[in-house]
Design an enzyme around this catalytic site. Structure first.
Site, short mmCIF file in Angstrom:
data_model
loop_
_atom_site.label_atom_id
_atom_site.label_comp_id
_atom_site.label_asym_id
_atom_site.label_seq_id
_atom_site.Cartn_x
_atom_site.Cartn_y
_atom_site.Cartn_z
N TRP A 145 0.82 -1.22 0.00
CA TRP A 145 0.00 0.00 0.00
C TRP A 145 0.85 1.26 0.00
CZ3 TRP A 145 -4.46 -0.36 -1.96
CH2 TRP A 145 -5.26 -1.49 -1.75
N ASP A 192 -1.45 6.56 6.26
CA ASP A 192 -2.53 5.73 5.74
C ASP A 192 -2.86 4.69 6.81
OD1 ASP A 192 -4.19 3.88 4.56
OD2 ASP A 192 -2.88 3.47 2.84
N LYS A 245 -12.02 -1.83 6.76
CA LYS A 245 -11.27 -2.73 7.63
C LYS A 245 -11.78 -2.62 9.06
CE LYS A 245 -8.77 -2.93 3.82
NZ LYS A 245 -7.97 -2.00 3.03
#
Ligand SMILES: *Cc1c(COP(=O)(O)O)cnc(C)c1O
Length: 362
Positions: free
Chosen positions: A103, A174, A198
């Site tokens: 990511w 993030d 999530k």
């Protein structure tokens, strides 16, 4: 009747059962309105109250200081890969990026469309374990527009539990797969963002926490729906927000408050992760390849000693009610995502299954 199913999906991930039951009970008649919350105007009084309450609960859960705005917006985690450079930099700026997995790597390539993204360090393999090179080898730029990193890499299972010091360069994090799983000090960040699917709610929604000093810097060409200042001025309703996702996020925040808040859930998360890593470490049949100081509490990747048994493992796990344990295609093996909503019973059931599977096939 089918046995209880535990869903280890990395995202969209399981939500707390209590939340799902409440949403079900008021699905077609929300608070006596005679319709679903998803069928109501975002400008209606009941929805605005819902939005304010969700925002206030999130602020309280994370102890967000008054000089930060909390935004509910569109576009998931990746939307912020573009929103961050557009809001925080001008075209010829440079931004520092720490790369610890897929990511944070993705954030670099998106940022490069808007500025010059420099990689200050990447994870390395040392003695068979994935780790970070020591902080004094990082090539930090004191003139960077911001420093971006991903505290928890969802795919790789790599988590950093400290905040890199940047000498005044705003830190952008993030937190898609770690937000609300452990205590954080919001003051150490310029921007925190997270896709919801999530630890917060359904996909599509994202949460952005931004310091007021960074609100007003967007480039003129920034799409309105990504522009922090405009979103803030309109209480996250510049355009129609993902209302049903916001509603579910609000229920999750209430659930978390009832669990005792972030501190209480952090303890439970620690317990769950310990149980699982212990099962991996105590059995030669399984392995985790992350330096123990960087092991993720949320996403636990593990490999079987004999990868030929992977599909049998997955098939029998599924049969035992343990769902979605297949590792990400770029890492292989298995991955158990154990976000806030995963009860300890789910982890115990997984550990029992793993021990039993190893005995039968070792
Ligand atoms: C899931 C995830 C994303 C991407 O979220 P989307 O909503 O699919 O854009 C970004 N970063 C991290 C750390 C993630 O876990």
């Amino acid at each position: 009747m089918q046995n209880e199913v535990f869903n280890f999906s990395a995202g969209p991930a399981m939500l707390p059962k209590e939340v799902m039951l409440q949403a079900q009970s008021e699905f077609i008649d929300w608070q006596g309105q005679g319709c679903s919350v998803m069928e109501m105007s975002h400008r209606s009084k009941p929805f605005i109250e819902l939005a304010q309450k969700a925002t206030a609960n999130l602020r309280a859960l994370l102890a967000v200081p008054d000089d930060y705005h909390v935004l509910f917006t569109h576009g998931g985690g990746r939307g912020q890969f573009s929103a961050v450079p557009l809001n925080l930099s001008v075209k010829d700026d440079r931004a520092d990026h720490l790369v610890t997995g897929s990511w944070s790597k993705g954030a670099v390539s998106e940022a490069n469309n808007y500025l010059n993204a420099d990689v200050v360090a990447t994870t390395i393999e040392e003695n068979g374990l994935i780790t970070l090179p020591s902080r004094d080898t990082w090539t930090m730029n004191s003139k960077a527009a911001y420093f971006h990193y991903c505290p928890n890499e969802t795919v790789d299972g790599f988590e950093i539990d400290w905040v890199p010091q940047t000498e005044g360069v705003p830190v952008v994090a993030d937190m898609s797969s770690t937000i609300l799983s452990r205590k954080i000090d919001v003051r150490q960040y310029g921007v925190i963002y997270a896709g919801a699917q999530k630890n917060i709610g359904p996909s599509g929604l994202s949460v952005v926490i931004v310091h007021d000093s960074l609100l007003n810097r967007a480039r003129v060409e920034t799409p309105s729906i990504l522009q922090y200042d405009l979103i803030a001025k309109n209480d996250s309703m510049y355009n129609t927000p993902p209302t049903f996702a916001w509603y579910l996020a609000g229920l999750v925040f209430e659930w978390l408050v009832a669990q005792g808040g972030v501190e209480a859930i952090e303890q439970r998360n620690q317990q769950k992760a310990q149980l699982l890593y212990r099962a991996i470490d105590n059995n030669d049949f399984y392995a985790n390849r992350i330096d123990p100081q960087y092991r993720s509490r949320m996403n636990v990747p593990f490999q079987l000693a004999d990868p030929n048994l992977d599909s049998l493992f997955l098939q029998q796990a599924e049969h035992a009610g343990l769902k979605a344990l297949k590792g990400h295609r770029i890492v292989g093996g298995m991955r158990a995502s154990i976000y806030n909503a995963m009860p300890i019973e789910g982890v115990t059931a997984l550990v029992d299954f793993m021990n039993d599977f190893a005995k039968r096939n070792g």
